[in-house]
Design a protein around this motif. Structure first.
Motif, PDB file in Angstrom:
ATOM      1  N   LEU A  54      41.166  38.180  50.670  1.00  0.00           N
ATOM      2  CA  LEU A  54      41.582  36.882  51.149  1.00  0.00           C
ATOM      3  C   LEU A  54      40.469  35.627  51.366  1.00  0.00           C
ATOM      4  O   LEU A  54      42.158  34.102  51.249  1.00  0.00           O
ATOM      5  N   ALA A  55      39.727  35.602  50.669  1.00  0.00           N
ATOM      6  CA  ALA A  55      39.317  34.424  50.095  1.00  0.00           C
ATOM      7  C   ALA A  55      40.049  33.193  48.844  1.00  0.00           C
ATOM      8  O   ALA A  55      40.133  32.874  48.871  1.00  0.00           O
ATOM      9  N   ALA A  56      40.389  34.341  47.895  1.00  0.00           N
ATOM     10  CA  ALA A  56      41.141  33.890  46.663  1.00  0.00           C
ATOM     11  C   ALA A  56      42.683  33.256  47.895  1.00  0.00           C
ATOM     12  O   ALA A  56      42.962  32.605  46.786  1.00  0.00           O
ATOM     13  N   ARG A  57      43.014  33.864  48.696  1.00  0.00           N
ATOM     14  CA  ARG A  57      44.047  33.572  49.369  1.00  0.00           C
ATOM     15  C   ARG A  57      44.201  33.201  50.024  1.00  0.00           C
ATOM     16  O   ARG A  57      45.352  32.536  51.033  1.00  0.00           O
ATOM     17  N   ASN A  58      43.525  32.018  50.480  1.00  0.00           N
ATOM     18  CA  ASN A  58      42.674  31.242  51.262  1.00  0.00           C
ATOM     19  C   ASN A  58      43.317  31.776  52.691  1.00  0.00           C
ATOM     20  O   ASN A  58      43.823  31.080  53.498  1.00  0.00           O
ATOM     21  N   ARG A  59      43.090  32.867  53.136  1.00  0.00           N
ATOM     22  CA  ARG A  59      43.601  33.575  54.283  1.00  0.00           C
ATOM     23  C   ARG A  59      42.149  33.179  55.092  1.00  0.00           C
ATOM     24  O   ARG A  59      40.412  33.931  55.083  1.00  0.00           O
ATOM     25  N   SER A  60      42.141  32.338  56.304  1.00  0.00           N
ATOM     26  CA  SER A  60      41.283  32.886  57.651  1.00  0.00           C
ATOM     27  C   SER A  60      40.326  33.667  57.764  1.00  0.00           C
ATOM     28  O   SER A  60      40.825  34.300  58.063  1.00  0.00           O
ATOM     29  N   ILE A  61      38.813  34.109  57.891  1.00  0.00           N
ATOM     30  CA  ILE A  61      38.501  34.618  58.530  1.00  0.00           C
ATOM     31  C   ILE A  61      36.878  33.747  59.718  1.00  0.00           C
ATOM     32  O   ILE A  61      36.827  33.596  59.774  1.00  0.00           O
ATOM     33  N   TRP A  62      36.671  34.480  60.172  1.00  0.00           N
ATOM     34  CA  TRP A  62      36.199  35.496  61.612  1.00  0.00           C
ATOM     35  C   TRP A  62      35.373  36.508  61.095  1.00  0.00           C
ATOM     36  O   TRP A  62      35.174  36.749  61.135  1.00  0.00           O
ATOM     37  N   LEU A  63      34.277  36.239  60.795  1.00  0.00           N
ATOM     38  CA  LEU A  63      33.145  37.562  60.701  1.00  0.00           C
ATOM     39  C   LEU A  63      32.509  37.576  61.819  1.00  0.00           C
ATOM     40  O   LEU A  63      32.002  36.869  62.631  1.00  0.00           O
ATOM     41  N   ARG A  64      32.420  39.054  62.104  1.00  0.00           N
ATOM     42  CA  ARG A  64      31.641  39.646  63.586  1.00  0.00           C
ATOM     43  C   ARG A  64      30.841  40.678  62.858  1.00  0.00           C
ATOM     44  O   ARG A  64      31.189  41.748  62.298  1.00  0.00           O
ATOM     45  N   PHE A  65      30.034  39.638  64.000  1.00  0.00           N
ATOM     46  CA  PHE A  65      28.769  40.835  63.029  1.00  0.00           C
ATOM     47  C   PHE A  65      27.981  41.340  64.216  1.00  0.00           C
ATOM     48  O   PHE A  65      27.338  40.586  65.619  1.00  0.00           O
ATOM     49  N   VAL A  66      27.685  42.655  64.703  1.00  0.00           N
ATOM     50  CA  VAL A  66      27.197  43.441  66.301  1.00  0.00           C
ATOM     51  C   VAL A  66      25.502  43.818  65.305  1.00  0.00           C
ATOM     52  O   VAL A  66      25.033  44.583  64.626  1.00  0.00           O
ATOM     53  N   LEU A  67      25.200  43.127  66.482  1.00  0.00           N
ATOM     54  CA  LEU A  67      23.152  43.015  65.652  1.00  0.00           C
ATOM     55  C   LEU A  67      22.614  44.446  66.853  1.00  0.00           C
ATOM     56  O   LEU A  67      23.109  44.567  68.042  1.00  0.00           O
ATOM     57  N   VAL A  68      22.292  45.000  66.293  1.00  0.00           N
ATOM     58  CA  VAL A  68      21.823  46.645  66.953  1.00  0.00           C
ATOM     59  C   VAL A  68      20.297  46.872  66.510  1.00  0.00           C
ATOM     60  O   VAL A  68      19.905  46.640  65.206  1.00  0.00           O
ATOM     61  N   PRO A  69      19.433  46.577  66.912  1.00  0.00           N
ATOM     62  CA  PRO A  69      17.719  46.845  66.957  1.00  0.00           C
ATOM     63  C   PRO A  69      17.655  48.132  66.701  1.00  0.00           C
ATOM     64  O   PRO A  69      17.877  49.241  66.844  1.00  0.00           O
ATOM     65  N   GLY A  70      16.840  47.763  65.537  1.00  0.00           N
ATOM     66  CA  GLY A  70      16.579  48.763  64.547  1.00  0.00           C
ATOM     67  C   GLY A  70      18.014  49.259  63.747  1.00  0.00           C
ATOM     68  O   GLY A  70      17.482  50.182  62.661  1.00  0.00           O
ATOM     69  N   LEU A  71      18.721  49.188  63.934  1.00  0.00           N
ATOM     70  CA  LEU A  71      19.766  49.631  62.233  1.00  0.00           C
ATOM     71  C   LEU A  71      20.409  47.962  62.064  1.00  0.00           C
ATOM     72  O   LEU A  71      21.075  48.326  60.599  1.00  0.00           O
ATOM     73  N   THR A  72      20.792  46.931  62.422  1.00  0.00           N
ATOM     74  CA  THR A  72      21.194  46.153  62.215  1.00  0.00           C
ATOM     75  C   THR A  72      21.136  45.133  62.327  1.00  0.00           C
ATOM     76  O   THR A  72      21.137  43.668  61.386  1.00  0.00           O
ATOM     77  N   ASP A  73      19.551  44.620  62.378  1.00  0.00           N
ATOM     78  CA  ASP A  73      18.170  43.693  62.663  1.00  0.00           C
ATOM     79  C   ASP A  73      17.584  42.767  61.728  1.00  0.00           C
ATOM     80  O   ASP A  73      17.056  42.640  61.767  1.00  0.00           O
ATOM     81  N   ASP A  74      17.689  43.953  60.487  1.00  0.00           N
ATOM     82  CA  ASP A  74      16.830  44.297  58.978  1.00  0.00           C
ATOM     83  C   ASP A  74      17.431  41.892  58.535  1.00  0.00           C
ATOM     84  O   ASP A  74      18.574  42.049  58.051  1.00  0.00           O
ATOM     85  N   VAL A  75      16.628  41.042  58.396  1.00  0.00           N
ATOM     86  CA  VAL A  75      16.063  39.579  58.103  1.00  0.00           C
ATOM     87  C   VAL A  75      17.548  39.450  56.644  1.00  0.00           C
ATOM     88  O   VAL A  75      17.979  39.342  56.598  1.00  0.00           O
ATOM     89  N   ASP A  76      16.253  40.713  55.723  1.00  0.00           N
ATOM     90  CA  ASP A  76      17.356  40.706  54.008  1.00  0.00           C
ATOM     91  C   ASP A  76      18.399  41.081  53.620  1.00  0.00           C
ATOM     92  O   ASP A  76      19.494  39.982  53.575  1.00  0.00           O
ATOM     93  N   ASP A  77      19.274  42.243  54.851  1.00  0.00           N
ATOM     94  CA  ASP A  77      20.266  42.817  55.402  1.00  0.00           C
ATOM     95  C   ASP A  77      21.025  41.639  55.531  1.00  0.00           C
ATOM     96  O   ASP A  77      22.338  41.198  55.065  1.00  0.00           O
ATOM     97  N   ILE A  78      21.079  40.696  56.430  1.00  0.00           N
ATOM     98  CA  ILE A  78      21.705  39.731  57.260  1.00  0.00           C
ATOM     99  C   ILE A  78      21.592  38.709  56.369  1.00  0.00           C
ATOM    100  O   ILE A  78      22.802  38.044  56.119  1.00  0.00           O
TER     101      ILE A  78
END
Ligand code: SF4
Length: 277
Positions: free
Chosen positions: A189-213
């Motif tokens: 999508l980036a190579a074709r310059n198509r716009s992205i909105w990122l959606r990130f679901v924040l779940v305590p203990g599952l997706t809240d690791d600072v390095d990962d984010i």
């Protein structure tokens, strides 16, 4: 519940819907998916301000290859839970909202489930929306992005891309699937310059690791086409669906993330140079 008695419109995707397409013969399902003349929809909802610019009309597809532990709509995992809808009927539904969407600078969003499980149907719906002059958005986990040709990508004004987590092992535990196809789709999508909105679901203990984010943030910042990031705090609104469907819900004890963790997460995306909310 019979499909004929269930309205295509719903107040929200949190309405539990099951077995609405179960009477359709398997061979008909296969040919519908191959042609895209018919699709399976959980529902249409209106008035969303979080699924694209302005106010969106959202069509929620059924069928998903992920099994996210935090999924809010597990009834959309199974294609045959959806209402079989011809592309003509779905287009007619969309036409009803056409003027309102123009007034409110809104658009049409195809979400799910995973909308690209029904990629031919998606392509036909986007083409129909375009012909009506309606802004088009695809909400996707990106796993099947290579099902869309470059020309088909041009009919999608905005991709709402979900990156669930960065570490491949963690991603697999969280979703059951490998993250690489999603990242490859983001790069394309980036190579074709198509716009992205990122959606990130924040779940305590599952997706809240600072390095990962931070890894996700740096990846997205490097793409150059991520116009916005929405941090979506985990909630328990879908829990009752897991219970009704007799699925093993593992997050019963998980609370919504506290405001300071939401702010910290937004801060990580902003520090990478992204516009985040
Ligand atoms: S990708 Fe979306 S619909 Fe599929 S399991 Fe994950 S949260 Fe649910």
């Amino acid at each position: 519940m019979a499909a004929g008695k269930t309205s295509l419109e719903a107040k929200s995707p949190y309405e539990l819907r099951v077995n609405l397409g179960r009477d359709m013969p398997e061979s008909d399902v296969r040919s519908a998916l191959a042609s895209g003349d018919m699709g399976f929809l959980h529902s249409f909802t209106t008035g969303s301000t979080v699924d694209g610019p302005g106010v969106s009309v959202v069509a929620w597809t059924t069928g998903c290859m992920y099994r996210c532990l935090y999924c809010h709509n597990p009834d959309t995992w199974t294609m045959s839970n959806g209402i079989p809808v011809t592309v003509a009927k779905a287009t007619e539904q969309l036409r009803k909202y056409r003027q309102g969407l123009k007034v409110m600078s809104g658009g049409f969003t195809l979400s799910g489930g995973e909308a690209l499980m029904q990629d031919r149907f998606a392509v036909k719906l986007f083409a129909a929306a375009r012909r009506m002059g309606i802004h088009t958005a695809l909400d996707t986990n990106g796993y099947l992005g290579d099902r869309l040709s470059d020309e088909e990508l041009e009919t999608i004004d905005l991709v709402l891309l979900d990156i669930k987590t960065w570490d491949p092992e963690r991603h697999k535990k969280l979703t059951g699937m490998d993250p690489e196809p999603t990242l490859a789709f983001a790069r394309r999508l980036a190579a074709r310059n198509r716009s992205i909105w990122l959606r990130f679901v924040l779940v305590p203990g599952l997706t809240d690791d600072v390095d990962d984010i931070s890894q996700i943030a740096n990846f997205c910042a490097g793409l150059g086409n991520v116009r916005r990031v929405d941090v979506l705090p985990f909630h328990q609104m879908g829990r009752y669906k897991w219970e009704k469907l007799k699925l093993n819900y593992q997050l019963g004890q998980v609370q919504a993330p506290p405001p300071e963790i939401v702010d910290r997460t937004i801060g990580i995306f902003r520090a990478a140079g992204l516009t985040a909310y």
